[in-house]
Design a protein around this motif. Structure first.
Motif, PDB file in Angstrom:
ATOM      1  N   ILE A  52      40.483  37.097  43.375  1.00  0.00           N
ATOM      2  CA  ILE A  52      41.314  37.238  42.157  1.00  0.00           C
ATOM      3  C   ILE A  52      41.651  38.706  41.924  1.00  0.00           C
ATOM      4  CG2 ILE A  52      41.274  37.046  39.655  1.00  0.00           C
ATOM      5  CD1 ILE A  52      39.593  34.513  40.021  1.00  0.00           C
ATOM      6  N   GLN A  53      40.612  39.551  42.080  1.00  0.00           N
ATOM      7  CA  GLN A  53      40.815  40.987  41.857  1.00  0.00           C
ATOM      8  C   GLN A  53      41.897  41.536  42.786  1.00  0.00           C
ATOM      9  OE1 GLN A  53      39.013  42.219  39.471  1.00  0.00           O
ATOM     10  NE2 GLN A  53      39.694  44.320  39.588  1.00  0.00           N
ATOM     11  N   ARG A  54      41.796  41.179  44.052  1.00  0.00           N
ATOM     12  CA  ARG A  54      42.773  41.686  45.017  1.00  0.00           C
ATOM     13  C   ARG A  54      44.179  41.245  44.655  1.00  0.00           C
ATOM     14  NH1 ARG A  54      40.810  39.347  50.017  1.00  0.00           N
ATOM     15  NH2 ARG A  54      38.771  39.185  49.071  1.00  0.00           N
ATOM     16  N   GLU A  55      44.284  39.971  44.277  1.00  0.00           N
ATOM     17  CA  GLU A  55      45.624  39.482  43.919  1.00  0.00           C
ATOM     18  C   GLU A  55      46.183  40.233  42.741  1.00  0.00           C
ATOM     19  OE1 GLU A  55      45.517  34.768  44.952  1.00  0.00           O
ATOM     20  OE2 GLU A  55      46.997  35.615  43.571  1.00  0.00           O
ATOM     21  N   GLN A  56      45.310  40.425  41.751  1.00  0.00           N
ATOM     22  CA  GLN A  56      45.777  41.154  40.558  1.00  0.00           C
ATOM     23  C   GLN A  56      46.245  42.555  40.913  1.00  0.00           C
ATOM     24  OE1 GLN A  56      42.633  41.114  37.746  1.00  0.00           O
ATOM     25  NE2 GLN A  56      43.492  39.436  36.583  1.00  0.00           N
ATOM     26  N   GLU A  57      45.448  43.202  41.753  1.00  0.00           N
ATOM     27  CA  GLU A  57      45.831  44.570  42.133  1.00  0.00           C
ATOM     28  C   GLU A  57      47.167  44.580  42.844  1.00  0.00           C
ATOM     29  OE1 GLU A  57      42.660  46.318  44.348  1.00  0.00           O
ATOM     30  OE2 GLU A  57      41.355  46.311  42.589  1.00  0.00           O
ATOM     31  N   GLN A  58      47.350  43.615  43.733  1.00  0.00           N
ATOM     32  CA  GLN A  58      48.636  43.563  44.446  1.00  0.00           C
ATOM     33  C   GLN A  58      49.786  43.395  43.478  1.00  0.00           C
ATOM     34  OE1 GLN A  58      48.261  40.418  47.245  1.00  0.00           O
ATOM     35  NE2 GLN A  58      47.872  41.784  48.961  1.00  0.00           N
ATOM     36  N   GLN A  59      49.591  42.489  42.528  1.00  0.00           N
ATOM     37  CA  GLN A  59      50.650  42.248  41.535  1.00  0.00           C
ATOM     38  C   GLN A  59      50.975  43.529  40.778  1.00  0.00           C
ATOM     39  OE1 GLN A  59      52.376  39.518  40.877  1.00  0.00           O
ATOM     40  NE2 GLN A  59      51.395  38.457  42.559  1.00  0.00           N
TER      41      GLN A  59
END
Lengths: 124, 201
Positions: free
Chosen positions: B137-144
């Motif tokens: 989840i963290q990685r996805e958020q950062e990408q966004q």
């Protein structure tokens, strides 16, 4: 492309000559493939010390600020060109600082930080 | 018979019948061994204190009886203590008790270990799962966030492009710049008051 700032000191001249010098400089820059963003005039003022350039002693000069986007490879050539220009007293190319880093000052926190924020707000 | 305590009379009297609470030792006093005897003590014959024989015999008997009883009692008590201690360590019940306790301890520890293992396994599995999910989840958020940031920057640049200097703008911009000199100097004091108007040399 990285963003540079040219702090240009031009000789004390009449207005049309200054305009011509500026046109020359910015034109050269654009010819070499730079993208000029903005041109600012910091006024004609006394230099902090007397500078000798092209066999002339200068005590007053006009300060200009050109920020542009350019490839690093053209810089040496451009500086060379500027040094050879008779009207230019001192050219200085620096990297442009977009974001000023927040310094952690030691000492009473509330006073110093308030000052920093206020200053930044008012200076803009 | 009571032993006669040797020495001069004063220390002997002090020893046998001390008048003070503290028994003071025999001390030579002023004179040493080699000094002559005093005139007042010239013909003095030391006489041991008189002893009543009947009383003596009775006392002696009583004392022997008393001491016998006392020492017997003491020895009895000592023996009892030692016996108890011995029985405590190496008695008939001691071994069995020790064995039982050890076995109980072992069984309890085994049970405890099993419980621990079960709990830890469950927990480990759950935790690993949760961490993976959270990391994803963290990685996805950062990408966004990153993408949004870049988009914002692009839009901002597109806005600013309209103000850039081009070949046509050049003259006009030069005239503009020469007409409006900018002054970035300012003064500030400790209270934070800013003064923009400065004298330009």
């Amino acid at each position: 492309m990285p963003r540079y700032e040219l702090a240009l000191i031009l000789k004390q001249m009449q207005r049309p000559e200054t305009a011509a010098a500026l046109r020359r400089t910015v034109g050269t820059l654009m010819e070499r493939g730079a993208l000029v963003r903005d041109l600012e005039n910091l006024g004609e003022r006394r230099l902090p010390y007397r500078m000798t350039k092209h066999n002339q002693r200068h005590s007053r000069g006009t300060y200009f600020l050109v920020d542009f986007y350019a490839a690093p490879s053209i810089l040496t050539g451009f500086m060379d060109h500027l040094h050879r220009d008779v009207d230019v007293v001192r050219p200085t190319v620096l990297k442009k600082d977009t974001h000023v880093p927040h310094r952690n000052c030691c000492g009473p926190q509330n006073v110093v930080s308030k000052l920093d924020d206020d200053v930044l707000q008012r200076v803009g | 018979m009571f032993q006669v305590i040797g020495g001069r009379s004063v220390p002997a009297a002090r020893l046998l019948a001390p008048r003070s609470a503290v028994l003071v030792e025999a001390v030579r006093g002023r004179k040493s061994r080699t000094d002559p005897v005093a005139k007042s003590k010239e013909g003095r014959i030391k006489v041991p204190p008189p002893v009543d024989p009947v009383e003596m015999v009775v006392l002696k008997e009583r004392y022997t009886e008393y001491q016998l009883i006392m020492s017997a009692l003491r020895l009895e008590f000592k023996e009892e203590v030692l016996r108890k201690k011995y029985e405590e360590e190496t008695g008939s019940q001691a071994e069995e008790r020790v064995r039982q306790e050890a076995e109980e301890h072992r069984s309890l520890m085994a049970w405890n270990n099993e419980e621990n293992l079960q709990i830890s396994f469950c927990q480990e599995a759950e935790e690993a799962q949760r961490k993976k999910i959270e990391a994803a989840i963290q990685r996805e958020q950062e990408q966004q966030e990153f993408i949004k940031e870049k988009e914002r920057e692009i839009l901002q640049l597109q806005e600013e492009v309209k103000n850039f200097i081009t070949v046509e703008n050049l003259d006009q911009r030069i005239e503009e710049a020469l007409d409006n000199p900018k002054n970035y100097n300012f003064a500030i004091d400790k209270e934070g008051r800013v003064v923009k108007q400065t004298a330009l040399q």
